[in-house]
Design a protein around this motif. Structure first.
Motif, PDB file in Angstrom:
ATOM      1  N   GLY A  92     -58.577 -51.197  44.117  1.00  0.00           N
ATOM      2  CA  GLY A  92     -58.950 -50.136  44.913  1.00  0.00           C
ATOM      3  C   GLY A  92     -60.138 -49.165  44.269  1.00  0.00           C
ATOM      4  O   GLY A  92     -60.913 -48.905  44.738  1.00  0.00           O
ATOM      5  N   LEU A 113     -53.655 -53.307  48.801  1.00  0.00           N
ATOM      6  CA  LEU A 113     -54.637 -52.597  49.666  1.00  0.00           C
ATOM      7  C   LEU A 113     -56.062 -53.587  49.567  1.00  0.00           C
ATOM      8  O   LEU A 113     -56.400 -53.621  50.747  1.00  0.00           O
ATOM      9  CB  LEU A 113     -55.259 -51.371  48.654  1.00  0.00           C
ATOM     10  CG  LEU A 113     -56.580 -50.608  49.094  1.00  0.00           C
ATOM     11  CD1 LEU A 113     -56.501 -49.928  50.405  1.00  0.00           C
ATOM     12  CD2 LEU A 113     -57.015 -49.723  48.216  1.00  0.00           C
ATOM     13  N   ILE A 114     -56.334 -54.476  48.765  1.00  0.00           N
ATOM     14  CA  ILE A 114     -57.214 -55.471  48.797  1.00  0.00           C
ATOM     15  C   ILE A 114     -56.390 -56.704  48.222  1.00  0.00           C
ATOM     16  O   ILE A 114     -55.946 -56.466  46.881  1.00  0.00           O
ATOM     17  CB  ILE A 114     -58.486 -55.151  48.058  1.00  0.00           C
ATOM     18  CG1 ILE A 114     -59.390 -54.040  48.620  1.00  0.00           C
ATOM     19  CG2 ILE A 114     -59.359 -56.446  48.058  1.00  0.00           C
ATOM     20  CD1 ILE A 114     -60.294 -53.343  47.588  1.00  0.00           C
ATOM     21  N   ALA A 124     -52.851 -51.212  44.733  1.00  0.00           N
ATOM     22  CA  ALA A 124     -54.436 -51.027  44.880  1.00  0.00           C
ATOM     23  C   ALA A 124     -55.118 -51.553  43.608  1.00  0.00           C
ATOM     24  O   ALA A 124     -56.020 -50.733  43.239  1.00  0.00           O
ATOM     25  CB  ALA A 124     -54.592 -49.565  45.087  1.00  0.00           C
ATOM     26  N   ASP A 179     -56.220 -55.497  62.171  1.00  0.00           N
ATOM     27  CA  ASP A 179     -55.255 -54.554  61.584  1.00  0.00           C
ATOM     28  C   ASP A 179     -53.624 -54.467  62.523  1.00  0.00           C
ATOM     29  O   ASP A 179     -52.545 -54.307  61.713  1.00  0.00           O
ATOM     30  CB  ASP A 179     -55.669 -53.028  61.801  1.00  0.00           C
ATOM     31  CG  ASP A 179     -57.010 -52.787  60.624  1.00  0.00           C
ATOM     32  OD1 ASP A 179     -57.177 -53.728  59.854  1.00  0.00           O
ATOM     33  OD2 ASP A 179     -57.518 -51.597  60.677  1.00  0.00           O
ATOM     34  N   LEU A 214     -66.644 -56.133  51.302  1.00  0.00           N
ATOM     35  CA  LEU A 214     -66.361 -55.806  49.968  1.00  0.00           C
ATOM     36  C   LEU A 214     -67.373 -56.445  48.962  1.00  0.00           C
ATOM     37  O   LEU A 214     -68.153 -57.347  49.512  1.00  0.00           O
ATOM     38  CB  LEU A 214     -65.192 -56.505  49.624  1.00  0.00           C
ATOM     39  CG  LEU A 214     -63.704 -55.710  50.487  1.00  0.00           C
ATOM     40  CD1 LEU A 214     -62.751 -56.508  50.107  1.00  0.00           C
ATOM     41  CD2 LEU A 214     -63.640 -54.568  49.672  1.00  0.00           C
ATOM     42  N   GLU A 268     -59.882 -44.274  49.221  1.00  0.00           N
ATOM     43  CA  GLU A 268     -58.284 -44.186  49.568  1.00  0.00           C
ATOM     44  C   GLU A 268     -57.746 -43.047  48.937  1.00  0.00           C
ATOM     45  O   GLU A 268     -56.908 -43.361  47.979  1.00  0.00           O
ATOM     46  CB  GLU A 268     -57.776 -45.555  49.407  1.00  0.00           C
ATOM     47  CG  GLU A 268     -56.593 -45.731  50.437  1.00  0.00           C
ATOM     48  CD  GLU A 268     -57.152 -45.897  51.775  1.00  0.00           C
ATOM     49  OE1 GLU A 268     -56.095 -45.422  52.723  1.00  0.00           O
ATOM     50  OE2 GLU A 268     -57.948 -46.494  52.112  1.00  0.00           O
ATOM     51  N   LEU A 321     -62.982 -48.634  47.062  1.00  0.00           N
ATOM     52  CA  LEU A 321     -62.907 -47.873  48.296  1.00  0.00           C
ATOM     53  C   LEU A 321     -62.365 -46.621  48.061  1.00  0.00           C
ATOM     54  O   LEU A 321     -61.668 -46.062  47.043  1.00  0.00           O
ATOM     55  CB  LEU A 321     -61.482 -48.819  49.014  1.00  0.00           C
ATOM     56  CG  LEU A 321     -61.852 -50.231  49.551  1.00  0.00           C
ATOM     57  CD1 LEU A 321     -60.638 -50.838  50.270  1.00  0.00           C
ATOM     58  CD2 LEU A 321     -63.024 -50.125  50.440  1.00  0.00           C
ATOM     59  N   GLN A 355     -58.918 -59.827  51.208  1.00  0.00           N
ATOM     60  CA  GLN A 355     -59.010 -59.228  52.290  1.00  0.00           C
ATOM     61  C   GLN A 355     -58.350 -57.522  52.409  1.00  0.00           C
ATOM     62  O   GLN A 355     -57.697 -57.273  51.395  1.00  0.00           O
ATOM     63  CB  GLN A 355     -57.988 -59.841  53.566  1.00  0.00           C
ATOM     64  CG  GLN A 355     -58.304 -61.275  53.616  1.00  0.00           C
ATOM     65  CD  GLN A 355     -59.551 -61.480  54.169  1.00  0.00           C
ATOM     66  OE1 GLN A 355     -59.739 -61.235  55.478  1.00  0.00           O
ATOM     67  NE2 GLN A 355     -60.463 -62.117  53.614  1.00  0.00           N
ATOM     68  N   VAL A 356     -59.075 -56.755  53.106  1.00  0.00           N
ATOM     69  CA  VAL A 356     -58.662 -55.400  53.120  1.00  0.00           C
ATOM     70  C   VAL A 356     -57.332 -55.282  54.232  1.00  0.00           C
ATOM     71  O   VAL A 356     -57.580 -55.744  55.337  1.00  0.00           O
ATOM     72  CB  VAL A 356     -59.755 -54.435  53.432  1.00  0.00           C
ATOM     73  CG1 VAL A 356     -59.165 -52.895  53.440  1.00  0.00           C
ATOM     74  CG2 VAL A 356     -61.020 -54.750  52.504  1.00  0.00           C
ATOM     75  N   THR A 375     -65.924 -58.525  55.179  1.00  0.00           N
ATOM     76  CA  THR A 375     -64.838 -57.204  55.008  1.00  0.00           C
ATOM     77  C   THR A 375     -65.432 -56.181  54.390  1.00  0.00           C
ATOM     78  O   THR A 375     -64.865 -55.321  54.237  1.00  0.00           O
ATOM     79  CB  THR A 375     -63.848 -57.938  53.971  1.00  0.00           C
ATOM     80  OG1 THR A 375     -64.510 -58.315  52.699  1.00  0.00           O
ATOM     81  CG2 THR A 375     -62.980 -59.280  54.609  1.00  0.00           C
TER      82      THR A 375
END
Length: 392
Positions: free
Chosen positions: A205, A170-171, A202, A148, A323, A211, A209, A177-178, A321
Motif C-alpha cells: 500500500g 489491500l493489494i 497493506a 467489490d 496498479l 488509503e 494507493l 488485485q485491489v 486494476t
C-alpha cells in the motif's frame, strides 16, 4: 488463440529518474513489487548512518536513538495517514502480522478468516498460531476477477460466531488485485460490531494507493515502505487501534518491553536501525519526482507491458486494476504448481536476464509484472520476445 488487444501507448520516461537507481541495466527488472529498489540517495543516507554507528556504536545506540526512531515513525505514519502514537516500526508486513496474531490470546476453536488470495507467509503464520492454540483457519474463496460486492460477500460468508480475526489484503500479493478494504470493514462492523477484529495487510500500500489508515476503522494495519515508497528493505509500519494497544506483545522481549506499545516493538537492542532512519530520504526522492507523476507513469507502463507479454503468449488480458503491478496468465499447464513456478522463474532469470514475479494460483501459473521509473518498454519487450520460446 485470443485476438490480441493492442497495447496502449507507453508513457514517456520521467527525465532523469533512471539515474536515481543503481540497478543492473542489463537485467529487465520487472519484479519491483517483491523487494523494491533502493534509490542511490537512500543508499548513501543509510551508509552514512552505518558509518556513524560503526564510528562509535556505544554512542549511536545509547544517546538519542529512541528519539530518532520516534521522529521517523511520526514522519512515516503521517505519510500513510496513521496515528503516529498508535503506530510502530517493524521489519516487514509479515513481522507485523505475526505480532498481531501472537497478541490476540486465541483459544481452541477460535477462528481466523483469510482469503485464498492471501500472502503465503501470512498463511503459514496463521496455520502455526492455529496449531499452537487449537484455533481454526477458515479461507474465503474469492474469484480472480471479482467486483467489490462479490469480494465483500465472500469475506462475510466465511465469518461465524467463533471468528476472532479477519485478515484482508489491500493489494493481493500473488494475484495483484485491489480489495475493497473500506467496504469490507464497514460490512463486518455492521454485521458483527467490534466482536470481530480486522487486520489489513497493506504490504503493497504505502506509496501505491491513497488509503489513510486513520479513516479505515481497522483494528490493525501493516504496510511495507520498501516496496513503493523507496525505503531501505526492512522498513514497515504497524498501526494499531487504541483498544488494542495495551494488548500488543513483542515477539522478542527486550529492555523496552515494560514501556508498552510502540516502544516495546521498536527497541530490539543491537538491531540495525539504519533502514528505518534512512526511510524519510526515500519519501523525499518520491516526492521530488512527484508522487502522482510516478504513479501515472508506472501504471501506464505496466499496462503497456502486460499487453505486450499477453499478446506474445496468446493469453487473455485480465481487466486493468490501475496498479503498476499487473498479472498475466500463463498458458494452461505452465507453472501450474509451486515447484514448477519456482523453476520457471529461475529459467527466466538465467536465460532471459529478466526478473519477474511468478505464482501458481488454483492450478494455473501467473506472471506478476511490475513497472517502476527505472523501467523501459524494452524490458517488457525482452520478456515478450523470449518467453514464448522458453515455455515451449
Amino acid at each position: 488463440m485470443n485476438k490480441p488487444i493492442p497495447a496502449p501507448d507507453a508513457p514517456q520516461p520521467i527525465p532523469g529518474a533512471r539515474l536515481l537507481f543503481s540497478n543492473d541495466a542489463s537485467v529487465a527488472q520487472l519484479n519491483h513489487g517483491s523487494f523494491g529498489m533502493v534509490p542511490i540517495a537512500v543508499q548513501r543516507a543509510q551508509q552514512r548512518l552505518r558509518d556513524e554507528m560503526e564510528a562509535n556504536p556505544h554512542r549511536f545506540f545509547s544517546v538519542g536513538l529512541e528519539e530518532r526512531i520516534t521522529h521517523v515513525r511520526r514522519h512515516l505514519a503521517t505519510f500513510v495517514g496513521a496515528d503516529p502514537d498508535g503506530s510502530a516500526l517493524v521489519n516487514n508486513a509479515s513481522t507485523g502480522t505475526s505480532i498481531v496474531l501472537s497478541s490476540l490470546g486465541l483459544a481452541a476453536d477460535d477462528e481466523i478468516v483469510t482469503t485464498d488470495h492471501g500472502y503465503g507467509a501470512v498463511d503459514l503464520a496463521v496455520d502455526e498460531i492455529c496449531r499452537r492454540t487449537g484455533a481454526v483457519h477458515r479461507v474465503a474463496p474469492v474469484p480472480l476477477v471479482a467486483d467489490d460486492a462479490t469480494v465483500t460477500a465472500a469475506v462475510l460468508a466465511a465469518i461465524t460466531p467463533r471468528t476472532r480475526l479477519v485478515i484482508v489484503d489491500l493489494i493481493t500479493a500473488a494475484t495483484a488485485q485491489v480489495f475493497p478494504v473500506r467496504r469490507i470493514i464497514e460490512a463486518v462492523r455492521a454485521a458483527h460490531g467490534e466482536r470481530v477484529a480486522i487486520h489489513i495487510d497493506a504490504a503493497h500500500g504505502p506509496g501505491l494507493l491513497d488509503e489513510p489508515v486513520r479513516e479505515l476503522d481497522a483494528d490493525f494495519w501493516v504496510g511495507n515502505l520498501h516496496k513503493w515508497a523507496y525505503a531501505p528493505r526492512g522498513t514497515a509500519l504497524l498501526a494499531v487501534a487504541p483498544a488494542w494497544r495495551a494488548r500488543i506483545r513483542p515477539l522478542v522481549l527486550s529492555w523496552s518491553t515494560e514501556a508498552g506499545f510502540p516502544a516495546s516493538l521498536e527497541w530490539l537492542g543491537a538491531h540495525d536501525y539504519t533502514p528505518w532512519l534512512a526511510a524519510p530520504t526515500g519519501l523525499f526522492v518520491l516526492r521530488s519526482l512527484g508522487l502522482e507523476t510516478v504513479r501515472r507513469h508506472n501504471t501506464a507502463l505496466a499496462e503497456h507491458g502486460r499487453r505486450l507479454v499477453a499478446d506474445a503468449l496468446g493469453v487473455e488480458v485480465l481487466p486493468a486494476t490501475g496498479l503498476p503491478m499487473t498479472l498475466v496468465p500463463l498458458p494452461p499447464g505452465v507453472a501450474a504448481d509451486l515447484t514448477s513456478a519456482v523453476a520457471l522463474r529461475r529459467r527466466i532469470s538465467d536465460e532471459l536476464s529478466a526478473e519477474v514475479g511468478l505464482a501458481a494460483w488454483h492450478g494455473r501459473g501467473y506472471l506478476r509484472l511490475s513497472a517502476q521509473v527505472y523501467n523501459r518498454v524494452d524490458d517488457f519487450q525482452r520478456l515478450a520476445d523470449g518467453l514464448p520460446k522458453l515455455i515451449r
